[in-house]
Write an enzyme that holds these catalytic residues in place. Structure first.
Site: not given
Ligand code: LLP
Length: 423
Positions: A240, A279, A316, A320, A347-348
């Site tokens: 996160g 991530g 994104r 979002y 087309c949206e």
């Molecule tokens: N650990 C768990 C259990 C998670 O569910 C996630 C992300 C992470 C780690 C990694 O989170 P990060 O460090 O990347 O923030 N598609 C969305 C983000 C969805 C994240 C879901 N879980 C976006 O584009 O912002």
């Protein structure tokens, strides 16, 4: 501050090369990753924690599962946070040994659980149902089988409600008031209980939730020791970590966070290892998306720049309402004249990449660069409107290599079947 890049004679430079040349050589739309930035990001976050205590970075590969990028992180010594058997198998293919992969699913099927067990990777359990079903799958082998649990910490964070996961009532994790009973049950079943995990959400812009979630995990760790004589080896406070998407936005100070969190764990528990699952932090600013302007339209109150990447390529903004910085790679740092909506070919009306951006006289054929495209960019792309998935390129020290070919129409048709009677 958001990571920005150099310009040379009005041309954006990326990884020691002209971004325009990359677009010309490989075509657009295209994701382009700078290998050195991935390595730097990994090392920065690893060192922020490991200088104080044993640390495992579990790269949350949902952000980007390109095999070449996984290879880079395997070389760096990273571990993996995987959410599906597909991610587990992809990481094995990239050369990660199973012990370096931790699987944390949600609403896991028996079939997937069996397949994950067969790979030999680590399993982090999300529910009491999953614990019982795993026990059936393992049979006698559950004695001494290593597990950990994801708990719902009652702390939630993130850049929007769609990505907040840790609040009370969340679908993720063992509900807080069930944690003790669940660990007691696992002990009774003979498991080797290794750790505790929580994830509050993704991409918030403060570090407070990390401190709060670690406080909860510390409290639970100590109760497990005192009440159930369960001694944990690791605390994993999830992913996160946010990154700045806007030019002036502040970045999170991982060194300060590392110092604070490791201090809390070392002072207040007997736990010797901390795990975290970034991530976005590792790959987001390592990658740009290069697209070409197809069309420029003055539609009265609004002016449109129509590029060849829509929400099929980068979802994104549409999904979002996320901000992604944009610039013209072939008119880099030139004076900006007017505001534009940057939109794709889908087309949206919800198909957009950027709202209300001042750009330097955009024209058909210009190369538009979208920043911070490395996390949840390609990995969330789709074939909507029958547009094949795009290519990816890796740049290292002035050299560019293809790391994913663009799909062709045959790829879209490959698995479809027209029944004989309709032929
Ligand atoms: N650990 C768990 C259990 C998670 O569910 C996630 C992300 C992470 C780690 C990694 O989170 P990060 O460090 O990347 O923030 N598609 C969305 C983000 C969805 C994240 C879901 N879980 C976006 O584009 O912002």
């Amino acid at each position: 501050m958001m990571r920005d890049f150099e310009g040379k004679d009005g041309i954006m430079q990326f990884g020691g090369m002209s971004a325009v040349e990359i677009a010309e050589r490989f075509g657009t739309p295209i994701y382009v990753t700078d290998e050195q930035i991935v390595r730097e990001n990994y090392r920065r976050v690893y060192e922020a924690f490991s200088r104080f205590m044993e640390t495992e970075i579990h790269y949350a590969c949902k952000a980007n599962t390109n095999l070449a990028i996984l290879r880079i992180l395997e070389q760096e010594g990273s571990c993996i946070d995987a959410v599906s058997i597909g991610e587990v198998l992809t990481c094995l293919k990239a050369g990660f040994s199973p012990e370096r992969i931790m699987y944390t699913g949600v609403n896991v099927s028996d079939k997937e659980l069996k397949e994950v067990v067969d790979t030999g990777c680590r399993i982090n359990i999300d529910s009491e149902s999953e614990l019982e079903r795993l026990s059936e799958i393992l049979g006698d082998k559950r004695k001494g089988f290593p597990i950990s649990f994801r708990v719902t910490p009652g702390v939630s964070s993130g850049h929007g409600t769609k990505v907040m996961t840790g609040g009370k009532g969340s679908k993720f994790g063992i509900p807080y008031n069930r944690v003790m009973d669940t660990y007691a049950r696992a002990k009774e079943l003979g498991y080797d209980i290794k750790g505790i995990h929580a994830h509050t959400g993704s991409g918030g812009n403060t570090t407070d939730p990390f401190i709060e979630v670690v406080e909860v995990l510390i409290e639970l760790t100590n109760r497990l020791k005192d009440e159930l004589d369960i001694h944990l080896e690791f605390i994993d406070f999830g992913g996160g970590l946010g990154v700045p998407y806007k030019p002036q936005e502040e970045e999170c100070d991982v060194n300060e966070l590392g110092a604070e969190i490791t201090d809390m764990i070392l002072e207040e528990t007997d736990v010797k290892k901390v795990c975290l699952e970034p991530g976005r932090y590792i790959v987001c600013d390592s990658t740009i998306l290069l697209s070409k302007i197809n069309d420029v339209k003055d539609a009265g109150p609004k002016r449109y720049v129509g590029i060849d990447a829509g929400f099929n390529v980068l979802i994104r903004p549409s999904f979002y309402d996320s901000y992604h910085h944009v610039a013209l790679a072939n008119k880099f740092n030139k004076a900006c004249v007017a505001k534009y909506e940057v939109v794709g070919p889908i087309c949206e009306s919800g198909d957009y990449i950027a709202h209300d951006r001042i750009l330097p006289d955009p024209k058909e054929g210009d190369i538009l660069c979208v920043y911070n495209a490395g996390a949840y960019g390609f990995s969330m792309s789709s074939r909507y409107n029958s547009r094949p998935l795009c290519a990816e390129v890796l740049v290292n020290d002035g050299k560019a290599e293809l790391i994913r070919e663009a799909e062709t129409m045959d790829d879209l048709w490959k698995h479809q079947i027209i029944p004989e009677r309709l032929r």
